[in-house]
Scaffold this motif. Structure first.
Motif, PDB file in Angstrom:
ATOM      1  N   PHE A   1       0.831  -1.202   0.000  1.00 38.85           N
ATOM      2  CA  PHE A   1       0.000   0.000   0.000  1.00 38.85           C
ATOM      3  C   PHE A   1       0.870   1.257   0.000  1.00 38.85           C
ATOM      4  O   PHE A   1       1.908   1.306   0.659  1.00 38.85           O
ATOM      5  N   LEU A   2       0.407   2.249  -0.743  1.00 40.67           N
ATOM      6  CA  LEU A   2       1.113   3.522  -0.871  1.00 40.67           C
ATOM      7  C   LEU A   2       0.199   4.641  -0.393  1.00 40.67           C
ATOM      8  O   LEU A   2      -0.962   4.719  -0.807  1.00 40.67           O
ATOM      9  N   VAL A   3       0.706   5.513   0.480  1.00 40.91           N
ATOM     10  CA  VAL A   3      -0.068   6.647   0.990  1.00 40.91           C
ATOM     11  C   VAL A   3       0.667   7.935   0.630  1.00 40.91           C
ATOM     12  O   VAL A   3       1.864   8.073   0.915  1.00 40.91           O
ATOM     13  N   THR A   4      -0.046   8.862  -0.016  1.00 40.93           N
ATOM     14  CA  THR A   4       0.547  10.139  -0.418  1.00 40.93           C
ATOM     15  C   THR A   4      -0.469  11.258  -0.202  1.00 40.93           C
ATOM     16  O   THR A   4      -1.619  11.008   0.165  1.00 40.93           O
ATOM     17  N   PHE A   5      -0.033  12.475  -0.473  1.00 33.99           N
ATOM     18  CA  PHE A   5      -0.945  13.618  -0.519  1.00 33.99           C
ATOM     19  C   PHE A   5      -0.752  14.281  -1.878  1.00 33.99           C
ATOM     20  O   PHE A   5       0.310  14.824  -2.164  1.00 33.99           O
ATOM     21  N   ASN A   6      -1.765  14.184  -2.715  1.00 30.41           N
ATOM     22  CA  ASN A   6      -1.712  14.636  -4.113  1.00 30.41           C
ATOM     23  C   ASN A   6      -0.721  13.813  -4.928  1.00 30.41           C
ATOM     24  O   ASN A   6      -0.213  14.268  -5.955  1.00 30.41           O
ATOM     25  N   GLY A   7      -0.474  12.599  -4.491  1.00 33.86           N
ATOM     26  CA  GLY A   7       0.478  11.740  -5.189  1.00 33.86           C
ATOM     27  C   GLY A   7      -0.004  11.272  -6.547  1.00 33.86           C
ATOM     28  O   GLY A   7       0.804  11.041  -7.450  1.00 33.86           O
ATOM     29  N   LYS A   8      -1.323  11.128  -6.719  1.00 34.10           N
ATOM     30  CA  LYS A   8      -1.831  10.664  -8.014  1.00 34.10           C
ATOM     31  C   LYS A   8      -1.574  11.683  -9.112  1.00 34.10           C
ATOM     32  O   LYS A   8      -1.359  11.312 -10.271  1.00 34.10           O
ATOM     33  N   GLN A   9      -1.612  12.956  -8.754  1.00 31.23           N
ATOM     34  CA  GLN A   9      -1.418  14.005  -9.747  1.00 31.23           C
ATOM     35  C   GLN A   9       0.035  14.451  -9.865  1.00 31.23           C
ATOM     36  O   GLN A   9       0.437  14.939 -10.920  1.00 31.23           O
ATOM     37  N   PHE A  10       0.820  14.310  -8.796  1.00 34.28           N
ATOM     38  CA  PHE A  10       2.176  14.870  -8.832  1.00 34.28           C
ATOM     39  C   PHE A  10       3.263  13.832  -8.559  1.00 34.28           C
ATOM     40  O   PHE A  10       4.028  13.473  -9.451  1.00 34.28           O
ATOM     41  N   ASP A  11       3.349  13.339  -7.318  1.00 36.17           N
ATOM     42  CA  ASP A  11       4.499  12.518  -6.927  1.00 36.17           C
ATOM     43  C   ASP A  11       4.644  11.249  -7.765  1.00 36.17           C
ATOM     44  O   ASP A  11       5.734  10.961  -8.275  1.00 36.17           O
ATOM     45  N   LEU A  12       3.559  10.481  -7.886  1.00 35.41           N
ATOM     46  CA  LEU A  12       3.670   9.195  -8.579  1.00 35.41           C
ATOM     47  C   LEU A  12       3.979   9.352 -10.069  1.00 35.41           C
ATOM     48  O   LEU A  12       4.890   8.684 -10.585  1.00 35.41           O
ATOM     49  N   PRO A  13       3.268  10.224 -10.824  1.00 39.65           N
ATOM     50  CA  PRO A  13       3.646  10.406 -12.233  1.00 39.65           C
ATOM     51  C   PRO A  13       5.084  10.885 -12.403  1.00 39.65           C
ATOM     52  O   PRO A  13       5.781  10.452 -13.325  1.00 39.65           O
ATOM     53  N   LEU A  14       5.528  11.778 -11.505  1.00 37.35           N
ATOM     54  CA  LEU A  14       6.899  12.283 -11.617  1.00 37.35           C
ATOM     55  C   LEU A  14       7.913  11.180 -11.321  1.00 37.35           C
ATOM     56  O   LEU A  14       8.933  11.053 -12.019  1.00 37.35           O
ATOM     57  N   LEU A  15       7.647  10.371 -10.298  1.00 30.51           N
ATOM     58  CA  LEU A  15       8.547   9.255  -9.995  1.00 30.51           C
ATOM     59  C   LEU A  15       8.621   8.284 -11.174  1.00 30.51           C
ATOM     60  O   LEU A  15       9.711   7.822 -11.546  1.00 30.51           O
ATOM     61  N   GLN A  16       7.474   7.978 -11.765  1.00 30.26           N
ATOM     62  CA  GLN A  16       7.478   7.073 -12.921  1.00 30.26           C
ATOM     63  C   GLN A  16       8.285   7.666 -14.073  1.00 30.26           C
ATOM     64  O   GLN A  16       9.031   6.950 -14.758  1.00 30.26           O
ATOM     65  N   THR A  17       8.165   8.972 -14.286  1.00 37.93           N
ATOM     66  CA  THR A  17       8.933   9.630 -15.349  1.00 37.93           C
ATOM     67  C   THR A  17      10.428   9.544 -15.082  1.00 37.93           C
ATOM     68  O   THR A  17      11.220   9.228 -15.978  1.00 37.93           O
ATOM     69  N   ARG A  18      10.834   9.815 -13.832  1.00 39.97           N
ATOM     70  CA  ARG A  18      12.264   9.783 -13.512  1.00 39.97           C
ATOM     71  C   ARG A  18      12.825   8.362 -13.618  1.00 39.97           C
ATOM     72  O   ARG A  18      13.955   8.163 -14.069  1.00 39.97           O
ATOM     73  N   TYR A  19      12.044   7.364 -13.202  1.00 46.68           N
ATOM     74  CA  TYR A  19      12.498   5.979 -13.358  1.00 46.68           C
ATOM     75  C   TYR A  19      12.635   5.626 -14.839  1.00 46.68           C
ATOM     76  O   TYR A  19      13.595   4.968 -15.256  1.00 46.68           O
ATOM     77  N   ARG A  20      11.665   6.070 -15.631  1.00 46.02           N
ATOM     78  CA  ARG A  20      11.704   5.759 -17.060  1.00 46.02           C
ATOM     79  C   ARG A  20      12.911   6.418 -17.727  1.00 46.02           C
ATOM     80  O   ARG A  20      13.612   5.794 -18.532  1.00 46.02           O
ATOM     81  N   LEU A  21      13.167   7.685 -17.396  1.00 46.38           N
ATOM     82  CA  LEU A  21      14.309   8.380 -17.985  1.00 46.38           C
ATOM     83  C   LEU A  21      15.637   7.778 -17.529  1.00 46.38           C
ATOM     84  O   LEU A  21      16.639   7.851 -18.244  1.00 46.38           O
ATOM     85  N   SER A  22      15.634   7.186 -16.335  1.00 47.34           N
ATOM     86  CA  SER A  22      16.849   6.547 -15.820  1.00 47.34           C
ATOM     87  C   SER A  22      16.966   5.094 -16.269  1.00 47.34           C
ATOM     88  O   SER A  22      17.919   4.402 -15.887  1.00 47.34           O
ATOM     89  N   ARG A  23      15.975   4.632 -17.048  1.00 44.51           N
ATOM     90  CA  ARG A  23      15.935   3.246 -17.538  1.00 44.51           C
ATOM     91  C   ARG A  23      15.962   2.251 -16.379  1.00 44.51           C
ATOM     92  O   ARG A  23      16.691   1.256 -16.386  1.00 44.51           O
ATOM     93  N   MET A  24      15.128   2.548 -15.389  1.00 41.96           N
ATOM     94  CA  MET A  24      15.013   1.689 -14.214  1.00 41.96           C
ATOM     95  C   MET A  24      13.550   1.287 -14.048  1.00 41.96           C
ATOM     96  O   MET A  24      12.644   2.001 -14.482  1.00 41.96           O
ATOM     97  N   ASP A  25      13.318   0.138 -13.421  1.00 47.89           N
ATOM     98  CA  ASP A  25      11.963  -0.346 -13.166  1.00 47.89           C
ATOM     99  C   ASP A  25      11.510   0.083 -11.774  1.00 47.89           C
ATOM    100  O   ASP A  25      12.324   0.270 -10.862  1.00 47.89           O
ATOM    101  N   THR A  26      10.182   0.202 -11.610  1.00 47.97           N
ATOM    102  CA  THR A  26       9.617   0.519 -10.300  1.00 47.97           C
ATOM    103  C   THR A  26       8.282  -0.191 -10.131  1.00 47.97           C
ATOM    104  O   THR A  26       7.560  -0.424 -11.113  1.00 47.97           O
ATOM    105  N   ILE A  27       7.959  -0.544  -8.886  1.00 44.39           N
ATOM    106  CA  ILE A  27       6.673  -1.188  -8.597  1.00 44.39           C
ATOM    107  C   ILE A  27       5.697  -0.205  -7.943  1.00 44.39           C
ATOM    108  O   ILE A  27       4.587  -0.588  -7.584  1.00 44.39           O
ATOM    109  N   LEU A  28       6.093   1.054  -7.787  1.00 44.69           N
ATOM    110  CA  LEU A  28       5.256   2.010  -7.061  1.00 44.69           C
ATOM    111  C   LEU A  28       3.854   2.116  -7.655  1.00 44.69           C
ATOM    112  O   LEU A  28       2.864   2.204  -6.925  1.00 44.69           O
ATOM    113  N   HIS A  29       3.754   2.119  -8.987  1.00 43.95           N
ATOM    114  CA  HIS A  29       2.444   2.278  -9.625  1.00 43.95           C
ATOM    115  C   HIS A  29       1.567   1.041  -9.457  1.00 43.95           C
ATOM    116  O   HIS A  29       0.365   1.091  -9.725  1.00 43.95           O
ATOM    117  N   GLN A  30       2.151  -0.076  -9.015  1.00 47.47           N
ATOM    118  CA  GLN A  30       1.371  -1.302  -8.813  1.00 47.47           C
ATOM    119  C   GLN A  30       0.766  -1.382  -7.413  1.00 47.47           C
ATOM    120  O   GLN A  30      -0.100  -2.219  -7.159  1.00 47.47           O
TER     121      GLN A  30
END
Length: 447
Positions: free
Chosen positions: A182-211
């Motif tokens: 489980f993941l708990v954030t404040f405004n994470g759906k609009q800001f933190d999570l999309p940004l983290l996914q973008t940074r992981y993608r640009l770094s060519r790394m995998d992440t499970i945060l969105h799952q």
């Protein structure tokens, strides 16, 4: 004034105090512009008490207790904090979160996976970035991540001392999040999570945060407190609901500039305050989630809530299909006092609940209250509902006819206050209903 007098005047000026022995021996030579500027600079530094050596910038290791961590992607700075079970953030104990139930999480998120909620399987995440709008040009320089280990709350903060260390903090965060559900954030759906996914993608790394099953606290916060509070920013919520008072904090909108200044100067004095800001945000996530979920679970025994809060809770419960809780909250809101413009909506919502449950006496009482309010501002709704009740539930067509006739008289009196199109539509609807009811009173077919 000849050249000799000009030189004498110059050397008698305050600049003379800063001339060296060689300069004084060459009084006959005119000072160059560069020499003059150097003298001015030396004097200004002396006046500010900075004539000696400039102090070396303070490194982050000197100001924040932590360590430099080695990863396959390079180094980064890591800080760990452990909070004991009795630790209070403002007026709320962190251990209050242990009382949160799967039912409340599931209902508030609409995610069935929260039926398996366990506090030990949840991570609380907040990021600090070089911009507040997101996008590929926004860099993450700090990630705060907290979770419960037993009854203790453990906080990690990963800091990139320059742009090259971002991949290192992303790697450490991904390694740490793998055991969680489980993941708990404040405004994470609009800001933190999309940004983290973008940074992981640009770094060519995998992440499970969105799952992970995601509980974004901004949505229930807005649904419950938007009417009462000036805004639903995390700083406002924590101050109003948790009793948190931050001291020595950096405002969120200033944090990107603080990091840019740190990169230029390598002076970590202000960055140390960003660590404090990030830690406070994470702790506020814990306190806010506990407050929201316990308020859902026990709305009439948690704290001192005002009329607007109960009105919002009534609407929330009504939307979630919990009519009994919704009606109690609406009644509590009316008894506690709410702004005049919300009163008709509260009575309407109550009447819908009573009508659906076939509690006709209570529904009639709510419609009658709306009729009284309608004396000041006309509303067709209660007339229509009362007429339908007498026609379809009691089959008393005479009483239904009387109600419609009263409604027609009322809109004729209020004609000047109504828009022409609205007035015409109301009049047509009432006259049609009246014709049908008169036929039914006479025992004639109306269709």
């Amino acid at each position: 004034m000849d050249l000799k007098d000009k030189l004498k005047r110059l050397l008698d000026s305050p600049y003379r105090d800063f001339l060296g022995e060689d300069d004084l021996q060459n009084e006959g030579e005119l000072l160059t512009l560069r020499q003059r500027l150097e003298l001015i600079y030396r004097r200004s530094r002396q006046e500010q008490g900075l004539a000696g050596k400039v102090s070396a910038p303070k490194r982050i290791e000197e100001l924040v207790q932590g360590r430099v961590e080695e990863t396959p992607y390079g180094q980064c700075f890591v800080r760990e904090i452990d909070y004991s079970p009795g630790y209070c953030h403002g007026e709320v104990s962190l251990s209050t979160l242990l009382e949160v139930t799967p039912e409340s999480c599931c209902k508030l998120t609409g995610d069935e996976r929260f039926n398996q909620w366990q506090h030990s399987k949840a991570i609380f995440v907040d990021t600090e970035t070089t911009g507040l709008s997101g996008g590929t040009g926004t860099f993450i320089f700090m990630i705060g991540l907290g979770y419960f280990r037993g009854e203790h709350f453990h906080l990690w903060q990963f800091f990139a001392r320059d742009y090259s260390e971002e991949m290192a903090i992303l790697h450490l965060v991904e390694s740490l999040t793998k055991p969680f559900q489980f993941l708990v954030t404040f405004n994470g759906k609009q800001f933190d999570l999309p940004l983290l996914q973008t940074r992981y993608r640009l770094s060519r790394m995998d992440t499970i945060l969105h799952q992970l099953s995601h509980f974004d606290l901004i949505y229930p916060s807005r649904r419950i407190w938007r009417l009462r509070l000036e805004n639903c920013r995390l700083s406002t919520l924590e101050r109003s609901l948790l009793g948190v008072v931050r001291r020595g904090d950096v405002p969120g909108e200033e944090i990107p500039q603080v990091y840019f200044d740190y990169l230029r100067s390598q002076n970590a004095t202000l960055i140390a305050r960003v660590f404090y800001h990030n830690a406070q945000d994470i702790l506020s996530l814990v306190g806010l989630m506990a407050t929201i979920c316990l308020l859902y679970h026990k709305p009439f025994s948690q704290g001192e809530w005002c009329g607007e809060d109960f009105y919002s809770l009534g609407r929330l419960f009504h939307q979630l299909g919990e009519a009994e809780k919704g009606s109690r909250c609406y009644l509590q809101a009316l008894n506690s006092g709410i702004p005049a413009h919300l009163v008709p909506s509260a009575f309407k919502a109550l009447s819908f609940i009573y009508k659906k449950n076939r509690e006709w006496d209570k529904a009639l009482k709510a419609w009658d209250d709306l009729l009284v309010l309608g004396e000041r501002e006309f509303d067709l709704f209660p007339y229509e509902e009362i007429a339908k009740y007498w026609e379809h539930q009691r089959h008393d067509y005479t009483r239904a006819t009387e109600v419609v006739e009263r409604a027609l008289l009322h809109i004729h009196r209020a004609k000047e206050e109504l828009l022409p199109d609205r007035y015409a539509a109301m009049e047509r609807a009432l006259e049609y209903r009246l014709r049908r009811l008169r036929l039914r009173v006479q025992g004639k077919r109306w269709y």
